[in-house]
Design a protein around this motif. Sequence first.
Motif, PDB file in Angstrom:
ATOM      1  N   HIS A  10       0.840  -1.200   0.000  1.00 30.73           N
ATOM      2  CA  HIS A  10       0.000   0.000   0.000  1.00 30.73           C
ATOM      3  C   HIS A  10       0.880   1.257   0.000  1.00 30.73           C
ATOM      4  CE1 HIS A  10      -3.744   2.207   1.405  1.00 30.73           C
ATOM      5  NE2 HIS A  10      -2.798   3.087   1.653  1.00 30.73           N
ATOM      6  N   THR A  57      -7.521  -1.361   0.010  1.00 30.40           N
ATOM      7  CA  THR A  57      -7.332  -0.240   0.945  1.00 30.40           C
ATOM      8  C   THR A  57      -7.012   1.045   0.183  1.00 30.40           C
ATOM      9  OG1 THR A  57      -5.088  -1.104   1.355  1.00 30.40           O
ATOM     10  CG2 THR A  57      -6.762  -1.520   3.045  1.00 30.40           C
ATOM     11  N   LEU A  58      -6.311   0.928  -0.946  1.00 31.54           N
ATOM     12  CA  LEU A  58      -6.003   2.121  -1.750  1.00 31.54           C
ATOM     13  C   LEU A  58      -7.272   2.734  -2.332  1.00 31.54           C
ATOM     14  CD1 LEU A  58      -2.827   0.636  -3.405  1.00 31.54           C
ATOM     15  CD2 LEU A  58      -2.840   2.799  -2.131  1.00 31.54           C
ATOM     16  N   THR A  65      -6.542   3.488  -7.598  1.00 28.34           N
ATOM     17  CA  THR A  65      -5.807   3.645  -6.347  1.00 28.34           C
ATOM     18  C   THR A  65      -5.840   5.071  -5.821  1.00 28.34           C
ATOM     19  OG1 THR A  65      -3.754   4.126  -7.541  1.00 28.34           O
ATOM     20  CG2 THR A  65      -4.166   1.813  -6.951  1.00 28.34           C
ATOM     21  N   ALA A 118      -3.911  -4.610  -0.851  1.00 22.96           N
ATOM     22  CA  ALA A 118      -3.503  -3.207  -1.032  1.00 22.96           C
ATOM     23  C   ALA A 118      -4.445  -2.502  -2.006  1.00 22.96           C
ATOM     24  CB  ALA A 118      -2.065  -3.140  -1.524  1.00 22.96           C
TER      25      ALA A 118
END
Lengths: 121, 377
Positions: free
Chosen positions: B40, B239-240, B198, B236
């Motif tokens: 991340h 969460t991004l 992202t 990742a």
Amino acid sequence: MDVPTDRRYTAEHEWIDAADPATVGVTRHAADALGDVVYVDLPEVGRTVTAGESFGEVESTKSVSDLYAPAGGEIVAVNDALDADPGLINTDPYGDGWLVRLRVTEPGETMDADAYRALTA
Amino acid sequence: MSGTPRRSPLDAEHRARGATLVPFAGWEMPVRYGSDLAEHRAVREAAGLFDVSHMGRVELAGPDAAAVLDATLVSRMHDLPDGRARYTMLCDDDGEVVDDLIVTRLGDRFLLVVNAANTSAALDALRRAADGADVDLVHRTGHVLLALQGPGAAALLAAVSADDRTDGAPDATVLRPFRAVATRVAGVDTVVSRTGYTGEDGFELACVDATDGVRLWAALLATGADLGLVPCGLAARDTLRLEAGLPLHGHELGGGLGPFETGFGRLVHLDEGRTFRGRAALEPLATAGPTRRVVGLLPEGRRAPRAGAVVSGPTGPVGVVTSGAPSPTLGRPVALAAVDVTAVEAGGPLNVDLRGTPVAAAVTPLPFVLPAARRAG
């Protein structure tokens, strides 16, 4: 998979050693499945738990898992180092990443390392 | 999902790098290679490379291609210029979102990238609209789709495509956001677009040929190692996108949540005379507004609410958390929630039920985290 033979295990992927008070943690298998642990919610010292009771949570970015007491008894210490560095659970689940110390009054259902290894194979 | 999972053409690369593979929408894909927090962080501070080959790819060409898309998607596509990409949604007759997708036009071809879990539903809808039309509809499989994301992505792409550009290949590094070009990178034919999921600058690269895709993956990682590039997994990626406030179908889209609820009402082009699936259901929302909105929540404390947690106002439940996680960048929990507009407008404090404990949560503007270029200082 890394499963020390000097302690016992639960089906919920906690370990407990034979000392008094007993130290409790989560297994390498659990730590790997969680991913990076970012927060651990631990009980107050002095709380009494029964075997199988949820006594806290371990959180990664991906998920949150309940922690279940591998035995009943009184929590006599919690690992304060996890507050600043919850990643200890990933780097050293059987050592510095321990969760709580428990004065055991009621044994819980546990298995030896071979049985746990078979469970997670 | 049951049966044998589908595997990316990069499966062997992932295993060689020690990735943890998990089932995802009928596929087995990397959730992380090592540390999801490090992956991340790499995307926020340097660059990350994602294998998104599980996403579906559909191509439409022929005289009626634009008309088929115009009849299927909430956005018109007949005026999409060559070399442009457009984020849009595909709804059913009730206005329910079947999928959200990006459409890219290259010459007379339209390239669609759809969610893995929704590929068959999106294909069904497109094929139905294409029935009897003069259109060539192809569902590509065996392709490689890569997402190169992060503030270092452009420099990295420049480094890995230097020889290609010397040889006359179009320069993808000068693309503006939502622009695309067919070019060569590391000697490999690829379509590059300046898009991503992202909240950082970045590119998505599509290779029709799997062998080419494997070469491109290896070339990017070899060149990128010195620039901080790391391969990144689904953990990742989630969460991004959450920090960026971007919706995920099945969480912020679908289940009654559509373009107007998620703040994407501008995607719905209500041109006179254009009939598209879901128009009758969506059109009233353009003037009346939705009754629920997806908002950002900053819960107090350190525990993160997860999807399904109930959100309450002073008089009772007003919504539900759609996604929540500890934000690696902010070091605190963040959540997206679908909340009654009246409760949002009341401006009062909301509570979120954190597995039995009510915790105060402030409504906050999205995104939670700005792109690196706007985050400096």
